[in-house]
Design an enzyme around this catalytic site. Structure first.
Site, short mmCIF file in Angstrom:
data_model
loop_
_atom_site.label_atom_id
_atom_site.label_comp_id
_atom_site.label_asym_id
_atom_site.label_seq_id
_atom_site.Cartn_x
_atom_site.Cartn_y
_atom_site.Cartn_z
CE LYS A 1 -32.10 34.08 6.66
NZ LYS A 1 -31.48 35.03 5.98
CG ASP B 1 -32.70 35.79 10.56
OD1 ASP B 1 -33.54 36.79 10.58
OD2 ASP B 1 -31.83 35.69 9.87
O1 C5P Z 1 -30.43 39.12 16.12
P1 C5P Z 1 -28.96 38.53 15.65
O2 C5P Z 1 -28.33 38.10 16.68
O3 C5P Z 1 -29.38 37.66 14.57
O4 C5P Z 1 -28.55 40.00 14.90
C1 C5P Z 1 -27.18 39.96 14.61
C2 C5P Z 1 -26.69 41.32 14.44
O5 C5P Z 1 -27.28 41.86 13.17
C3 C5P Z 1 -27.26 42.27 15.50
O6 C5P Z 1 -26.31 42.41 16.48
C4 C5P Z 1 -27.24 43.71 14.79
O7 C5P Z 1 -26.08 44.22 14.71
C5 C5P Z 1 -27.73 43.03 13.32
N1 C5P Z 1 -29.38 43.30 13.34
C6 C5P Z 1 -29.76 44.42 12.89
N2 C5P Z 1 -31.25 44.58 12.74
C7 C5P Z 1 -31.94 43.58 12.93
C8 C5P Z 1 -31.34 42.09 12.78
C9 C5P Z 1 -29.90 42.09 13.09
O8 C5P Z 1 -29.04 45.55 13.32
N3 C5P Z 1 -33.38 43.36 12.50
#
Ligand code: C5P
Length: 310
Positions: A11, A138
């Site tokens: 994406k 995501d």
């Molecule tokens: O959800 P995911 O594991 O993909 O997110 C990775 C990191 O990105 C999270 O641990 C956080 O530090 C940051 N993040 C965030 N806010 C979001 C998505 C991700 O701060 N909405």
């Protein structure tokens, strides 16, 4: 059931706006995400030994319990309550790693779709979306794909309502030796811009509504010129990552580019063109500077679906 194959598309973010900080420590976002026809493939073969195993054609990618494919398989097994279920998986990687293209999340989403069928779990699309949200912000988008507005941490999906995927051509570039940590990018954002964050649900909703009505969606449906693309993480990553600055300056030389931006937390970058032929022409026009700076490039189309059985 015999072997299955699942496609896991990349994406890009056509809009990434950081609204504020949530009580759970994640950022509240307003995004438009779009799947591309650049995809990894996962093949799945059932085993009767209760083991979940993953191999990959790229030796630099972890294939242990840290890989979202393995996490997705273990979660599905646990939810269906059948510890004897086993699978041998093979990942063929085409999406660049650590690039802001949701390659890892898309792989995890594809594992959920494939194993739900392979193991005959019978989970509904809604149940798979809920499991995906547990595994990564995501990942729900990566299950559904297409053109969607993504709110909350990114897991709250709203169809952009376009009748077809945008006809745009996408020239995607990434430096093979550059990668950006997503937690680092969000932390930088908080440190530099946290004082300006919105804090109330009413303010968040006002920004969501502005995005629903933004010129971007009309531009994507071909009804209006495309506006500039907003990515709030670009303003913290661009000053710190040389390949992002250099890549943006190369892409901006493409005269026919309607917009140029970073995807997600980077460092992959893209330029949008009226169609695929125009993106291909730009790839040729920029071949020399891209090669001189060591960039890899891909010409892609926008697609209308996420992780899919093939
Ligand atoms: O959800 P995911 O594991 O993909 O997110 C990775 C990191 O990105 C999270 O641990 C956080 O530090 C940051 N993040 C965030 N806010 C979001 C998505 C991700 O701060 N909405």
């Amino acid at each position: 059931m015999a072997e299955l194959q699942v496609s896991a598309p990349a994406k890009i973010n056509l809009h990434l706006e950081v609204l504020g900080l949530r009580p759970d420590g994640f950022h509240e976002l307003a995004m438009v995400m779009q799947t591309l026809d650049l995809a990894d493939t996962i093949s799945l073969s059932p085993t009767a030994d209760g083991a979940v195993s993953l191999r990959c054609d790229r030796s630099d990618l972890p294939t242990d319990g840290n890989n979202l494919i393995v996490k997705a398989a273990e979660l599905l097994k646990q939810r269906v309550g059948l510890p004897e279920l086993g699978v041998a998986m093979h990942l063929t990687k085409r999406i660049p790693i650590g690039a802001g293209l949701a390659g890892g999340s898309s792989n995890g989403a594809a594992a959920l779709v494939g194993l739900n069928t392979l193991w005959g779990c019978g989970f509904s699309a809604e149940q798979l979306l809920a499991m995906a949200a547990e595994l990564g912000s995501d990942m729900p988008f990566c299950l559904d794909g297409g053109t969607q507005l993504c709110f909350g941490r990114g897991e709250v999906l709203e169809s952009a309502g376009l009748p077809e995927p945008p006809a745009l051509g996408v020239l995607l570039i990434k430096h093979p030796e550059s990668s950006v940590s997503t937690p680092w990018a969000y932390k930088q954002c908080r440190e530099q811009f946290g004082a300006d964050y919105l804090s109330t649900e009413a303010d968040f909703e006002q920004r969501r509504q502005a995005l629903r009505e933004a010129a971007l969606l009309q531009g994507l449906s071909g009804g209006a010129p495309l506006p500039a693309i907003r990515n709030d993480l670009q303003r913290v990553v661009e000053p710190e990552v040389a390949s992002v600055r250099e890549g943006l300056s190369i892409l901006r030389r493409a005269e026919a580019a309607a917009a140029v931006a970073m995807s997600g937390s980077g460092p992959s970058l893209f330029a949008l063109f009226v169609d695929r032929d125009a993106a291909e022409a730009a790839q040729q026009q920029l071949a020399a500077p891209l090669a001189a700076a060591g960039f890899e490039s891909w010409v892609c189309r926008c697609t209308g679906s996420g992780a899919t059985l093939v």
